[in-house]
Design a protein around this motif. Structure first.
Motif, PDB file in Angstrom:
ATOM      1  N   LEU A 197       0.842  -1.196   0.000  1.00 47.23           N
ATOM      2  CA  LEU A 197       0.000   0.000   0.000  1.00 47.23           C
ATOM      3  C   LEU A 197       0.876   1.245   0.000  1.00 47.23           C
ATOM      4  N   GLY A 198       0.496   2.237  -0.778  1.00 45.68           N
ATOM      5  CA  GLY A 198       1.187   3.505  -0.647  1.00 45.68           C
ATOM      6  C   GLY A 198       1.168   4.380  -1.876  1.00 45.68           C
ATOM      7  N   ASP A 199       1.454   5.644  -1.636  1.00 42.23           N
ATOM      8  CA  ASP A 199       1.793   6.573  -2.711  1.00 42.23           C
ATOM      9  C   ASP A 199       3.261   6.324  -2.991  1.00 42.23           C
ATOM     10  N   LEU A 200       3.542   5.577  -4.053  1.00 38.68           N
ATOM     11  CA  LEU A 200       4.922   5.172  -4.335  1.00 38.68           C
ATOM     12  C   LEU A 200       5.678   6.212  -5.141  1.00 38.68           C
ATOM     13  N   ASN A 201       5.001   7.276  -5.552  1.00 35.04           N
ATOM     14  CA  ASN A 201       5.641   8.363  -6.284  1.00 35.04           C
ATOM     15  C   ASN A 201       6.458   7.857  -7.474  1.00 35.04           C
ATOM     16  N   ALA A 202       5.908   6.876  -8.174  1.00 38.36           N
ATOM     17  CA  ALA A 202       6.614   6.308  -9.324  1.00 38.36           C
ATOM     18  C   ALA A 202       5.594   5.764 -10.315  1.00 38.36           C
ATOM     19  N   ASP A 203       5.850   6.009 -11.585  1.00 40.49           N
ATOM     20  CA  ASP A 203       4.992   5.570 -12.687  1.00 40.49           C
ATOM     21  C   ASP A 203       5.878   4.850 -13.692  1.00 40.49           C
ATOM     22  N   MET A 204       5.443   3.694 -14.134  1.00 40.63           N
ATOM     23  CA  MET A 204       6.264   2.887 -15.037  1.00 40.63           C
ATOM     24  C   MET A 204       6.395   3.517 -16.419  1.00 40.63           C
ATOM     25  N   ALA A 205       5.453   4.416 -16.783  1.00 43.57           N
ATOM     26  CA  ALA A 205       5.465   4.990 -18.130  1.00 43.57           C
ATOM     27  C   ALA A 205       5.940   6.431 -18.173  1.00 43.57           C
ATOM     28  N   ASP A 206       5.672   7.207 -17.121  1.00 50.47           N
ATOM     29  CA  ASP A 206       5.913   8.649 -17.167  1.00 50.47           C
ATOM     30  C   ASP A 206       6.578   9.137 -15.891  1.00 50.47           C
ATOM     31  N   VAL A 247     -13.195   6.224 -14.758  1.00 55.86           N
ATOM     32  CA  VAL A 247     -13.747   6.874 -15.942  1.00 55.86           C
ATOM     33  C   VAL A 247     -13.292   8.331 -16.006  1.00 55.86           C
ATOM     34  N   GLY A 248     -13.228   8.964 -14.834  1.00 57.88           N
ATOM     35  CA  GLY A 248     -12.942  10.394 -14.796  1.00 57.88           C
ATOM     36  C   GLY A 248     -11.514  10.773 -15.130  1.00 57.88           C
ATOM     37  N   GLY A 249     -10.570   9.849 -14.977  1.00 65.37           N
ATOM     38  CA  GLY A 249      -9.185  10.172 -15.234  1.00 65.37           C
ATOM     39  C   GLY A 249      -8.913  10.627 -16.657  1.00 65.37           C
ATOM     40  N   ARG A 250      -9.739  10.169 -17.584  1.00 67.86           N
ATOM     41  CA  ARG A 250      -9.494  10.532 -18.985  1.00 67.86           C
ATOM     42  C   ARG A 250      -9.811  11.997 -19.269  1.00 67.86           C
ATOM     43  N   PHE A 251     -10.449  12.677 -18.312  1.00 64.74           N
ATOM     44  CA  PHE A 251     -10.743  14.093 -18.505  1.00 64.74           C
ATOM     45  C   PHE A 251      -9.669  14.997 -17.897  1.00 64.74           C
ATOM     46  N   ALA A 252      -8.692  14.391 -17.234  1.00 65.99           N
ATOM     47  CA  ALA A 252      -7.617  15.190 -16.656  1.00 65.99           C
ATOM     48  C   ALA A 252      -6.761  15.783 -17.771  1.00 65.99           C
ATOM     49  N   ILE A 253      -6.277  16.981 -17.539  1.00 58.65           N
ATOM     50  CA  ILE A 253      -5.430  17.659 -18.526  1.00 58.65           C
ATOM     51  C   ILE A 253      -4.069  17.927 -17.874  1.00 58.65           C
ATOM     52  N   PRO A 254      -3.127  16.988 -17.985  1.00 56.41           N
ATOM     53  CA  PRO A 254      -1.820  17.198 -17.362  1.00 56.41           C
ATOM     54  C   PRO A 254      -1.039  18.315 -18.050  1.00 56.41           C
ATOM     55  N   GLN A 276       2.751  16.260 -21.917  1.00 55.13           N
ATOM     56  CA  GLN A 276       2.258  15.074 -22.616  1.00 55.13           C
ATOM     57  C   GLN A 276       2.653  13.807 -21.869  1.00 55.13           C
ATOM     58  N   ARG A 277       1.739  12.870 -21.825  1.00 53.24           N
ATOM     59  CA  ARG A 277       1.973  11.611 -21.123  1.00 53.24           C
ATOM     60  C   ARG A 277       1.813  10.432 -22.065  1.00 53.24           C
ATOM     61  N   LYS A 278       2.529   9.342 -21.749  1.00 49.54           N
ATOM     62  CA  LYS A 278       2.435   8.109 -22.521  1.00 49.54           C
ATOM     63  C   LYS A 278       1.515   7.088 -21.858  1.00 49.54           C
ATOM     64  N   SER A 280      -1.731  15.208 -12.134  1.00 41.45           N
ATOM     65  CA  SER A 280      -0.669  15.539 -13.080  1.00 41.45           C
ATOM     66  C   SER A 280      -0.581  14.537 -14.224  1.00 41.45           C
ATOM     67  N   GLY A 281      -1.431  13.498 -14.204  1.00 35.89           N
ATOM     68  CA  GLY A 281      -1.418  12.490 -15.253  1.00 35.89           C
ATOM     69  C   GLY A 281      -0.410  11.394 -14.990  1.00 35.89           C
ATOM     70  N   LEU A 282      -0.407  10.872 -13.753  1.00 36.31           N
ATOM     71  CA  LEU A 282       0.535   9.826 -13.368  1.00 36.31           C
ATOM     72  C   LEU A 282      -0.184   8.763 -12.528  1.00 36.31           C
ATOM     73  N   ARG A 283       0.276   7.542 -12.652  1.00 40.07           N
ATOM     74  CA  ARG A 283      -0.157   6.468 -11.764  1.00 40.07           C
ATOM     75  C   ARG A 283       0.874   6.378 -10.634  1.00 40.07           C
ATOM     76  N   LEU A 284       0.507   6.899  -9.470  1.00 43.84           N
ATOM     77  CA  LEU A 284       1.441   6.984  -8.354  1.00 43.84           C
ATOM     78  C   LEU A 284       1.005   6.158  -7.147  1.00 43.84           C
TER      79      LEU A 284
END
Length: 356
Positions: free
Chosen positions: A235-244, A275-282, A285-287, A297-301
């Motif tokens: 469990l946690g906010d790991l502050n890391a995203d595999m793509a961005d 569903v709502g994440g797709r409306f975020a505007i980071p 640009q994100r991958k 900010s457009g990250l999976r953290l």
């Protein structure tokens, strides 16, 4: 739920009419997790509750918020934290000992940005293990920056920016180990990349605990980590995203693809989505996939990662669609995603089936 001065969150939670706390509590009441980790919740740096968590439970969670049903968490744990714990030696190289730069973990006061656990099931407190005091340089194959910290600083600088804890919860006779941490964000760096490197190594420590690495020694002197047959949830906010993002990707990749982590949840069909994440505007640009983002900010953290010997039923990220009546719980009066409206992070949940 953090503030620059100690006691501010205690004062804030003493009120029963804080708009932001009411929204956060409504999200929890709506999602109704049996076990919940709250990151960046100020409490005493030595551990324990100064009344802030009790206030939040009593004034908000146990009272209906925004037409949601109250929820009770009789079992709570506030671990000690390295945030705001002053180092005896200069860490940031400015020649003076001041917070937050010379804290063993970044914080304006000891206990700033800590994390807490709430549970509807008993916490086996006598069996809790922690690696709060483990030195960064003692991590096997660490990537600590060369020639950045003084020799004196390296002798005291701990790896965990908050704490790494294994908290056993007893669910109808079954022990589920909660492996909790909140690694430092891999930003605010110079060329030495000290925060990115620390984030990488804090994640590596999670993997080493899962691997029961024999070099590990916890704060009580016990060797190793989890046993091979143990059931656990990271469990946690790991502050890391595999793509961005700015982090060193190898550590989060190794954790998400670890053979003892449930692959369906970490990187498969049951990865938490909204569903709502797709409306975020980071802001850049994100991958990555917007439906898997957990931060505005457009990250999976933020992660809930069951072990491979646990069966995951379903999962999600609380990020309502623009047309969802619950949308206002995460947005401001103009319908915008703003941290001030509730949080810049989103609640992540996973349902697990147990053989009871």
């Amino acid at each position: 739920m953090s503030a620059p001065a100690p006691g501010q969150i205690l004062e804030q939670t003493a009120s029963k009419s804080d708009t932001r706390l009411s929204k956060l509590a409504a999200i929890i009441q709506h999602t109704r997790p049996d076990v919940l980790m709250l990151c960046e919740f100020d409490h005493p740096g030595e551990g324990g509750d100064d009344g802030s968590l009790a206030n939040f439970c009593r004034h908000y969670l146990e009272s209906s918020q925004h037409q949601q049903q109250p929820i009770d968490y009789p079992y709570r744990y506030c671990p000690p934290t390295n945030t705001g714990l002053m180092s005896p030696y200069d860490l940031d190289g400015d020649g003076v000992l001041t917070l937050p730069g010379d804290g063993l973990g970044f914080g304006e006061h000891h206990g700033h940005f800590g994390f807490v656990l709430l549970s509807r099931f008993p916490i086996e407190e006598v069996a809790i293990r922690s690696w709060q005091e483990m030195l960064w340089r003692d991590l096997l194959d660490n990537v600590m920056p060369d020639n950045y910290y003084s020799e004196q600083a390296e002798q005291v600088l701990r790896l965990s920016s908050k704490n790494h804890v294994v908290v056993p919860v007893n669910v109808a006779g079954q022990r589920i180990n909660l492996l909790c941490c909140h690694p430092t964000p891999p930003v605010f760096d110079g060329s030495e990349k000290r925060n990115a490197r620390r984030n990488h190594d804090e994640l590596k420590l999670v993997a080493d605990i899962i691997d029961n690495a024999d070099y590990l020694r916890d704060d009580r002197g016990a060797l190793g980590g989890l046993e091979k047959t143990d059931q656990f949830v990271v469990l946690g906010d790991l502050n890391a995203d595999m793509a961005d993002g700015d982090g060193i990707k190898s550590a989060i990749r190794n954790l998400l693809l670890h053979p003892r982590i449930n692959r369906l949840v970490s990187a498969g069909k049951k990865a938490p989505k909204s569903v709502g994440g797709r409306f975020a505007i980071p802001w850049q640009q994100r991958k990555g996939r917007p439906i898997e983002w957990t931060h505005i900010s457009g990250l999976r953290l933020d992660y809930v990662l069951p072990s491979s010997n646990l069966k995951a039923l379903q999962s999600g990220v609380f990020w309502p669609d623009k047309k969802d009546p619950m949308r206002y719980l995460i947005s401001d009066e103009r319908g915008r995603d703003r941290p001030q409206a509730g949080s810049d992070h989103r609640l992540v949940w996973v349902d697990i089936a147990l053989n009871t």
